[in-house]
Design a protein around this motif. Structure first.
Motif, mmCIF file in Angstrom:
data_model
loop_
_atom_site.group_PDB
_atom_site.id
_atom_site.type_symbol
_atom_site.label_atom_id
_atom_site.label_comp_id
_atom_site.label_asym_id
_atom_site.label_seq_id
_atom_site.Cartn_x
_atom_site.Cartn_y
_atom_site.Cartn_z
ATOM 1 N N GLU A 208 0.815 -1.226 0.000
ATOM 2 C CA GLU A 208 0.000 0.000 0.000
ATOM 3 C C GLU A 208 0.842 1.267 0.000
ATOM 4 O OE1 GLU A 208 -3.342 -0.870 -0.456
ATOM 5 O OE2 GLU A 208 -2.051 -2.631 -0.667
ATOM 6 N N MET A 209 2.149 1.092 0.173
ATOM 7 C CA MET A 209 3.019 2.274 0.240
ATOM 8 C C MET A 209 3.633 2.508 -1.138
ATOM 9 S SD MET A 209 6.054 3.021 2.905
ATOM 10 C CE MET A 209 5.370 3.751 4.363
ATOM 11 N N MET A 234 0.134 -4.560 8.630
ATOM 12 C CA MET A 234 -0.492 -3.283 8.972
ATOM 13 C C MET A 234 0.570 -2.223 9.251
ATOM 14 S SD MET A 234 -3.666 -3.995 8.901
ATOM 15 C CE MET A 234 -4.575 -2.764 9.842
ATOM 16 N N SER A 235 1.817 -2.674 9.400
ATOM 17 C CA SER A 235 2.879 -1.809 9.936
ATOM 18 C C SER A 235 3.069 -0.527 9.154
ATOM 19 C CB SER A 235 4.203 -2.565 9.975
ATOM 20 O OG SER A 235 4.175 -3.526 10.988
ATOM 21 N N LYS A 236 3.248 -0.647 7.831
ATOM 22 C CA LYS A 236 3.610 0.525 7.050
ATOM 23 C C LYS A 236 2.363 1.204 6.488
ATOM 24 C CE LYS A 236 7.550 -0.875 8.171
ATOM 25 N NZ LYS A 236 8.727 -1.490 7.646
ATOM 26 N N THR A 237 1.335 0.408 6.163
ATOM 27 C CA THR A 237 0.116 0.977 5.592
ATOM 28 C C THR A 237 -0.527 1.968 6.555
ATOM 29 O OG1 THR A 237 -0.251 -1.172 4.562
ATOM 30 C CG2 THR A 237 -2.084 0.378 4.496
ATOM 31 N N PHE A 238 -0.558 1.581 7.836
ATOM 32 C CA PHE A 238 -1.284 2.389 8.821
ATOM 33 C C PHE A 238 -0.369 2.914 9.936
ATOM 34 C CE2 PHE A 238 -4.377 -0.628 7.002
ATOM 35 C CZ PHE A 238 -5.355 0.243 6.541
ATOM 36 N N ARG A 289 -7.552 2.949 -1.571
ATOM 37 C CA ARG A 289 -7.001 3.335 -0.275
ATOM 38 C C ARG A 289 -7.884 4.383 0.392
ATOM 39 N NH1 ARG A 289 -0.746 3.671 -2.374
ATOM 40 N NH2 ARG A 289 -1.761 4.639 -4.133
ATOM 41 N N PRO A 290 -8.172 4.205 1.677
ATOM 42 C CA PRO A 290 -8.988 5.201 2.383
ATOM 43 C C PRO A 290 -8.181 6.482 2.604
ATOM 44 C CG PRO A 290 -8.249 3.497 3.901
ATOM 45 C CD PRO A 290 -7.777 3.099 2.534
ATOM 46 N N GLN A 291 -8.897 7.564 2.961
ATOM 47 C CA GLN A 291 -8.249 8.865 3.090
ATOM 48 C C GLN A 291 -7.068 8.818 4.052
ATOM 49 O OE1 GLN A 291 -9.175 11.226 0.914
ATOM 50 N NE2 GLN A 291 -7.303 12.239 1.616
ATOM 51 N N MET A 292 -7.215 8.069 5.158
ATOM 52 C CA MET A 292 -6.126 8.068 6.158
ATOM 53 C C MET A 292 -4.844 7.497 5.557
ATOM 54 S SD MET A 292 -7.454 5.190 8.881
ATOM 55 C CE MET A 292 -8.420 3.774 8.358
ATOM 56 N N VAL A 293 -4.968 6.547 4.632
ATOM 57 C CA VAL A 293 -3.771 5.990 3.984
ATOM 58 C C VAL A 293 -3.270 6.959 2.919
ATOM 59 C CG1 VAL A 293 -2.841 4.055 2.643
ATOM 60 C CG2 VAL A 293 -4.493 3.623 4.470
#
Ligand SMILES: Cc1ncc(COP(=O)(O)O)c(C=O)c1O
Length: 385
Positions: A208-209, A234-238, A289-293
């Protein structure tokens, strides 16, 4: 009494960064202002909605007990749903998904499940050290490194790899090079694995990054049959490195073996974190991707651009990576020496040699500093280079 380490522990290579880390620590104690591009750990906080969600979940006594070592059913379902939307891949939440205590744990434990002592495990060079060390060496297996070279866009030549290995690790978007791959490469890799009877462990921790118009594929999109397991995090995405939560998806037999090992070693990831996976991945809409990402990615992209522009001004030839928050910088001379020179100006980078022999001549910079600090580091670099 002195206790000797087990032979497998003695086989681990010496920790190359010990000396430079000591020097960093000494400088910190002397009061030197350090700008650290060394560690791949996001400086940005976990998005507020996730933190608030976890806080609420902590109040639920149902979340205080042992989790199911197979992973909570809802979380496995959420991951399967996410794979469907994000990658258009159908997976069975019961048999084809495992929840991990960070993807690192699964990347190491998969060897315990499927590799016998003395068997070969193929790992890229340069690479995240866990494949060859926590995975192969600590399973008494034999890591065989294969080169990732700039002239091939840091993609391996699969046809040149030994065909008698048990397992191969691949990782794109790639740590440390920032390289990405397309579906065609994955298709070739998958075909090669089927032909040679080699298990494909695909590390998609940075899926996701990614930047610009690049969207990372899943190895499962093109998998040519069984024998592929993919790791996500989940580490880098969030920005959740400290929570320790990830997942594995793929071939039911591989997932089942991994779960079997885990059931003897750990008791699963905390329920409130598994719930957070359900919540956070559920925020994707139609695979987007959601806004937070997106907000996160926008920050890293801007930092990447500032760093690349500044480094070019200093005379470096560097392209903006399409994935990960790493910049893989070709330098003159040995990477340790280059890192030491920058350290004299209070700038910390990771010498490429620490990722394997082919990392020599490079340093890795993680864009885990705000833009002002990147600009300050570039000014300092101009003085010592
Ligand atoms: C390529 C790669 N894979 C996996 C991981 C492990 O991530 P985690 O255990 O936090 O999920 C990292 C962490 O830096 C990484 O760089």
């Amino acid at each position: 009494m002195v206790f000797d380490y087990a032979n497998r522990l003695k086989l681990l290579p010496p920790y190359l960064f010990a000396e430079i880390e000591e020097k960093v620590e000494r400088k910190r104690k002397e009061g030197v202002d350090i700008i650290d591009f060394g560690i791949g750990d996001p400086d940005l906080p976990t998005p507020r909605p996730i933190v608030e969600f976890i806080k609420r979940e902590l109040d639920d006594p149902g979340n205080h007990r042992y989790p199911s070592s197979a992973g909570e059913a809802d979380t496995r379902k959420a991951i399967a749903q996410w794979y469907k939307e994000r990658f258009k891949v159908d997976v069975d939440p019961n048999g084809e998904v495992a929840i991990l205590i960070g993807s690192k744990e699964g990347l190491a434990n998969i060897c315990r499940a499927f590799v016998n002592p003395g068997e070969k495990v193929l790992a890229p060079d340069p690479a995240y050290p866990v494949y060859a060390q926590g995975g192969a060496l600590l399973t008494d297996a034999v890591p065989v490194r294969f080169p990732l070279l700039p002239e091939r866009g840091f993609l391996p030549d699969m046809e040149s790899l030994p065909t008698d290995a048990r397992m191969v690790y691949l990782n794109y978007p790639n740590n440390p090079t920032g390289a990405v791959c397309d579906e065609e490469f994955l298709l070739g890799a998958s075909r090669w694995c089927i032909e040679t009877d080699t298990i494909l462990c695909y590390d998609n921790a940075y899926s996701e990054m990614t930047f610009d118009d690049y969207i990372a594929p899943s190895a499962l999109q093109v998998a040519q049959g069984d024998g592929t397991i993919e790791f996500g995090s989940m580490s880098k995405t969030f920005n959740m490195t400290g929570y320790r939560i990830g997942y594995a998806v793929g071939d039911a037999d591989l997932i089942s073996g991994l779960k079997k090992v885990k059931s003897q070693i750990d008791s699963g990831a905390p329920k409130f974190l598994q719930r957070a996976v359900t919540m956070a991945l559920g925020a994707y809409e139609g695979g987007e991707r959601p806004q937070m990402v997106k907000d996160n990615i926008a920050v890293y992209q801007r930092r990447r651009n500032v760093l690349v522009t500044g480094l070019r001004r200093l005379g470096f030839k560097v392209d903006p990576p399409k994935g990960t928050f790493y910049l893989w910088l070709k330098v003159d001379g040995p990477s340790l020496e280059f890192a030491e020179r920058l350290l004299s100006a209070g700038v910390v980078v990771t010498p490429g040699i620490g990722f394997g022999r082919n990392g020599e001549g490079y340093v890795r910079m993680a864009t885990t500093q705000p833009v002002e600090r990147i600009e300050e580091a570039l000014e300092r670099m101009a003085k010592v280079l």
